[in-house]
Design an enzyme around this catalytic site. Structure first.
Site, PDB file in Angstrom:
ATOM      1  CE  LYS A 261      -1.720   1.510   4.209  1.00 28.03           C
ATOM      2  NZ  LYS A 261      -1.393   3.114   4.434  1.00 28.03           N
ATOM      3  CG  ASN A 262       2.211   2.912   3.401  1.00 25.37           C
ATOM      4  OD1 ASN A 262       1.055   3.126   3.284  1.00 25.37           O
ATOM      5  ND2 ASN A 262       2.735   2.563   4.723  1.00 25.37           N
TER       6      ASN A 262
ATOM      7  CG  ASP B 170       7.091  20.766   9.970  1.00 22.38           C
ATOM      8  OD1 ASP B 170       6.303  19.701  10.092  1.00 22.38           O
ATOM      9  OD2 ASP B 170       8.093  20.958  10.628  1.00 22.38           O
TER      10      ASP B 170
ATOM     11  NE  ARG C 227       0.361  10.277  10.291  1.00 21.41           N
ATOM     12  CZ  ARG C 227      -0.145   9.371   9.661  1.00 21.41           C
ATOM     13  NH1 ARG C 227      -1.404   9.183   9.342  1.00 21.41           N
ATOM     14  NH2 ARG C 227       0.627   8.639   8.889  1.00 21.41           N
ATOM     15  N   PRO C 228       2.235  16.707  11.587  1.00 25.01           N
ATOM     16  CG  PRO C 228       4.132  17.616  12.366  1.00 25.01           C
ATOM     17  CD  PRO C 228       3.154  16.672  12.534  1.00 25.01           C
TER      18      PRO C 228
ATOM     19  NE  ARG D 224      -1.417  12.706   8.233  1.00 23.04           N
ATOM     20  CZ  ARG D 224      -1.370  14.022   8.545  1.00 23.04           C
ATOM     21  NH1 ARG D 224      -1.985  14.864   9.189  1.00 23.04           N
ATOM     22  NH2 ARG D 224       0.083  14.428   7.961  1.00 23.04           N
TER      23      ARG D 224
ATOM     24  CB  CYS E 216      -4.982  11.121  11.784  1.00 25.38           C
ATOM     25  SG  CYS E 216      -3.331  10.201  11.889  1.00 25.38           S
TER      26      CYS E 216
ATOM     27  CG  ASP F 263       3.345   1.585   9.409  1.00 28.15           C
ATOM     28  OD1 ASP F 263       2.910   2.319  10.377  1.00 28.15           O
ATOM     29  OD2 ASP F 263       3.485   1.993   8.345  1.00 28.15           O
TER      30      ASP F 263
ATOM     31  NE  ARG G 219      -7.052   4.066   5.749  1.00 28.88           N
ATOM     32  CZ  ARG G 219      -6.247   5.070   6.343  1.00 28.88           C
ATOM     33  NH1 ARG G 219      -6.565   5.117   7.784  1.00 28.88           N
ATOM     34  NH2 ARG G 219      -5.222   5.731   5.660  1.00 28.88           N
TER      35      ARG G 219
ATOM     36  CB  ILE H  80       7.269   6.815  14.440  1.00 28.03           C
ATOM     37  CG1 ILE H  80       8.496   5.791  14.446  1.00 28.03           C
ATOM     38  CG2 ILE H  80       7.137   7.477  13.212  1.00 28.03           C
ATOM     39  CD1 ILE H  80       9.790   6.483  13.701  1.00 28.03           C
TER      40      ILE H  80
HETATM   41  N1  EPU Z   1       6.804  14.721  10.667  1.00 28.38           N
HETATM   42  C1  EPU Z   1       6.729  16.113  11.082  1.00 28.38           C
HETATM   43  N2  EPU Z   1       6.533  17.042   9.891  1.00 28.38           N
HETATM   44  C2  EPU Z   1       6.215  16.628   8.648  1.00 28.38           C
HETATM   45  C3  EPU Z   1       6.448  15.312   8.505  1.00 28.38           C
HETATM   46  C4  EPU Z   1       6.466  14.407   9.497  1.00 28.38           C
HETATM   47  O1  EPU Z   1       6.955  16.701  12.137  1.00 28.38           O
HETATM   48  O2  EPU Z   1       6.267  17.551   7.709  1.00 28.38           O
HETATM   49  C5  EPU Z   1       6.670  13.907  11.830  1.00 28.38           C
HETATM   50  C6  EPU Z   1       5.667  12.969  12.022  1.00 28.38           C
HETATM   51  O3  EPU Z   1       4.820  13.689  12.888  1.00 28.38           O
HETATM   52  C7  EPU Z   1       6.183  11.845  12.714  1.00 28.38           C
HETATM   53  C8  EPU Z   1       7.363  11.426  12.090  1.00 28.38           C
HETATM   54  O4  EPU Z   1       7.790  12.968  11.534  1.00 28.38           O
HETATM   55  O5  EPU Z   1       6.390  11.841  14.126  1.00 28.38           O
HETATM   56  C9  EPU Z   1       7.548  10.563  10.872  1.00 28.38           C
HETATM   57  O6  EPU Z   1       6.384  10.688   9.979  1.00 28.38           O
HETATM   58  P1  EPU Z   1       6.558  10.485   8.242  1.00 28.38           P
HETATM   59  O7  EPU Z   1       6.499  11.767   7.690  1.00 28.38           O
HETATM   60  O8  EPU Z   1       7.710   9.432   8.170  1.00 28.38           O
HETATM   61  O9  EPU Z   1       5.162   9.689   8.147  1.00 28.38           O
HETATM   62  P2  EPU Z   1       4.293   9.688   7.009  1.00 28.38           P
HETATM   63  O10 EPU Z   1       5.203   9.784   5.620  1.00 28.38           O
HETATM   64  O11 EPU Z   1       3.157  10.531   7.071  1.00 28.38           O
HETATM   65  C10 EPU Z   1       4.578   7.166   6.294  1.00 28.38           C
HETATM   66  C11 EPU Z   1       3.438   6.103   6.320  1.00 28.38           C
HETATM   67  C12 EPU Z   1       3.086   5.428   7.660  1.00 28.38           C
HETATM   68  C13 EPU Z   1       4.241   5.092   8.558  1.00 28.38           C
HETATM   69  C14 EPU Z   1       5.005   6.331   8.649  1.00 28.38           C
HETATM   70  C15 EPU Z   1       6.380   5.753   9.421  1.00 28.38           C
HETATM   71  C16 EPU Z   1       2.394   6.468   4.126  1.00 28.38           C
HETATM   72  C17 EPU Z   1       1.558   6.536   3.268  1.00 28.38           C
HETATM   73  N3  EPU Z   1       2.338   6.301   5.231  1.00 28.38           N
HETATM   74  O12 EPU Z   1       3.682   8.063   6.871  1.00 28.38           O
HETATM   75  O13 EPU Z   1       2.011   4.415   7.632  1.00 28.38           O
HETATM   76  O14 EPU Z   1       3.547   4.928   9.820  1.00 28.38           O
HETATM   77  O15 EPU Z   1       5.746   6.836   7.252  1.00 28.38           O
HETATM   78  O16 EPU Z   1       6.935   4.813   8.945  1.00 28.38           O
HETATM   79  O17 EPU Z   1       3.622   5.727   3.662  1.00 28.38           O
HETATM   80  C18 EPU Z   1       0.195   2.950   7.999  1.00 28.38           C
HETATM   81  O18 EPU Z   1       0.606   2.464   6.827  1.00 28.38           O
HETATM   82  O19 EPU Z   1      -0.493   2.482   8.825  1.00 28.38           O
HETATM   83  C19 EPU Z   1       0.863   4.339   8.300  1.00 28.38           C
HETATM   84  C20 EPU Z   1       0.361   5.232   9.031  1.00 28.38           C
END
Ligand code: EPU
Length: 421
Positions: free
Chosen positions: A22-23, A126, A123-124, A94, A118, A308, A400, A330
């Site tokens: 999925k991801n 920025d 989950r910012p 998201r 969520c 995950d 999902r 995380i």
């Molecule tokens: N973060 C920030 N600012 C940002 C982006 C992220 O502070 O602009 C923080 C997040 O709040 C978190 C950390 O950085 O504390 C890591 O978040 P990341 O951005 O890596 O997560 P993501 O890209 O939104 C993806 C997966 C998630 C998985 C995470 C971590 C996808 C579509 N989603 O999310 O998958 O948990 O990486 O490995 O690839 C799931 O499939 O159940 C799922 C939640």
């Protein structure tokens, strides 16, 4: 609304074919926005999140045609007639934020609804926004939307990301493919899904070096072309079913996957006493005849233990010998499965970002509530191991991210069915 009913206590035996990730599939789909030629994705999973992404891309003007039997999806973004990603779709998923980079890079503008919080954390976004600003985009936040503009195109830059973010790395890597000059992404995420996206972009004509390391270098191109790409196997589904075999004291063969995708989780499972044997198509998982040993787990960006898989590992640890300390680094709110596991008899106490799991002999079935995707499947695992009946509510979360979960488990002997409430 559906519920899942499980009568636990059956050791899983048989074979499960792992679906496409999925991801990996979600960012790959948005990569189609970067070219006016068709992008053909194979080994696509059939999931609710994929359907949401199809709806989002469709309203941008992407032509989609899928063959569910062949697990193939063809996406053609000949023209993009709408650069707005609306709240109604973004709030459901998201990962919709992944259209931002490709739209600004190709169209010079995008309006994407702010995703909001969520269940698993704030989950910012920025890092996505500051990275795009460094590539020359002007970004304003207005009426709940991100308004990004780069009328003269993006310009390559060196971007040091303050924390490792998977989707920010993906967004910026895609945007940089159509920027002028060189972009360096420093402190990039190293997940296999990043490498898969880079490989697909390279097939489409992009020049990317270093994906899978913490520095990715991209030389921008004027245009990308179409291509065909096979989605990698889902490493989280892989780990989940490995843990399902272990928690039920079963033995299953996982195919269309590889142990290499779960380096840290496999090491933890082996320390817990589970035997993992590579095969040509994947690997065999066999639970120990004696007790499963408690092992400590800390989630980290890849190649560390995947967040995950944390909830599923915790379900396994509830019936271990001794204790296990599970630390989540995380997401700030990813222990929502704990009270539900406790309703099934688990002995878990949470201290900040760590949960101390003291092993018990057996879980007992109970009505429980799924709160997010991975928490839902953790309850499925607990239900498979528990004595008696477990009834899981709010199972839409499961759809999902897990393709045909009941079929796959039933094929290994599980007594699991979906019932209408
Ligand atoms: N973060 C920030 N600012 C940002 C982006 C992220 O502070 O602009 C923080 C997040 O709040 C978190 C950390 O950085 O504390 C890591 O978040 P990341 O951005 O890596 O997560 P993501 O890209 O939104 C993806 C997966 C998630 C998985 C995470 C971590 C996808 C579509 N989603 O999310 O998958 O948990 O990486 O490995 O690839 C799931 O499939 O159940 C799922 C939640």
């Amino acid at each position: 609304m559906h519920q899942i009913k499980i009568i636990g206590g059956v050791p899983l035996k048989g074979e499960i074919a792992i679906s496409g990730a999925k991801n990996a599939a979600l960012p790959l789909m948005t990569a189609a926005l970067l070219t006016d030629e068709p992008l053909i994705l194979t080994n696509m999973p059939h999931l609710a999140d994929i359907t949401s992404m199809e709806a989002l891309l469709d309203q941008h003007g992407v032509h989609l045609s899928s063959d569910l039997n062949l697990k193939t999806l063809t996406l053609t973004a000949r023209t993009i007639h709408n650069t707005t990603a609306p709240y109604d779709i973004v709030r459901k998923m998201r990962a919709s934020i992944l259209v931002l980079g490709p739209l600004v890079a190709r169209c010079g503008q995008a309006q994407v609804s702010l995703p909001g919080g969520c269940a698993i954390g704030v989950r910012p976004i920025d890092i996505h926004l500051s990275g795009l600003r460094e590539l020359g985009a002007e970004i304003d936040l207005l009426d709940g939307y991100i308004h990004a503009k780069a009328p003269k195109g993006l310009i390559g830059a060196t971007i040091t990301m303050p924390i490792i973010s998977v989707t920010a790395t993906e967004n910026l890597m895609m945007a940089a493919c159509l920027a002028k000059g060189e972009t360096r992404l420093i402190n990039a995420a190293r997940e296999p899904e990043i490498v898969d996206l880079a490989n697909c972009l390279i097939t489409m004509g992009a020049d990317i070096v270093g994906a899978g390391t913490d520095t990715i270098t991209i030389q921008g191109k004027n245009r990308l072309h179409g291509g065909t790409h096979r989605v990698i196997p889902d490493r989280i589904e892989t780990g989940t079913y490995a843990m399902a075999a272990a928690i039920t004291r079963g033995s299953i063969h996982l195919t269309n996957t590889s142990l290499d995708l779960i380096p840290t989780a496999s090491a933890h499972l082996q320390r817990a006493g589970i035997t993992l044997t590579p095969t040509e198509q994947g690997f065999h998982v066999t639970a120990p005849e004696k007790d499963i040993q408690g092992v400590d787990v800390m989630t980290e960006p890849y190649p560390g233990f995947a967040t995950d898989l944390q909830a599923q590992m915790m379900a396994l640890m509830t019936i271990c010998r001794g204790a296990s300390l599970v630390t989540e680094t995380i997401w700030e709110n990813r222990f929502m499965h704990v009270p539900e596991l406790c309703r099934m008899g688990a002995n878990i106490t949470v201290h900040g970002s760590s949960a101390l799991v003291r092993g018990i002999d057996t879980l007992r079935g109970a009505p429980v509530m799924a709160t997010d995707l991975r928490a839902s499947v953790c309850l499925v695992l607990a239900g498979l191991a528990a004595e008696g009946e477990t009834l899981i509510n709010r199972v839409y979360h499961l759809d999902r991210g897990y393709e045909r979960v009941e079929d796959k488990l039933r094929g290994c002997g599980a007594r699991i069915e979906r019932i209408a409430e």
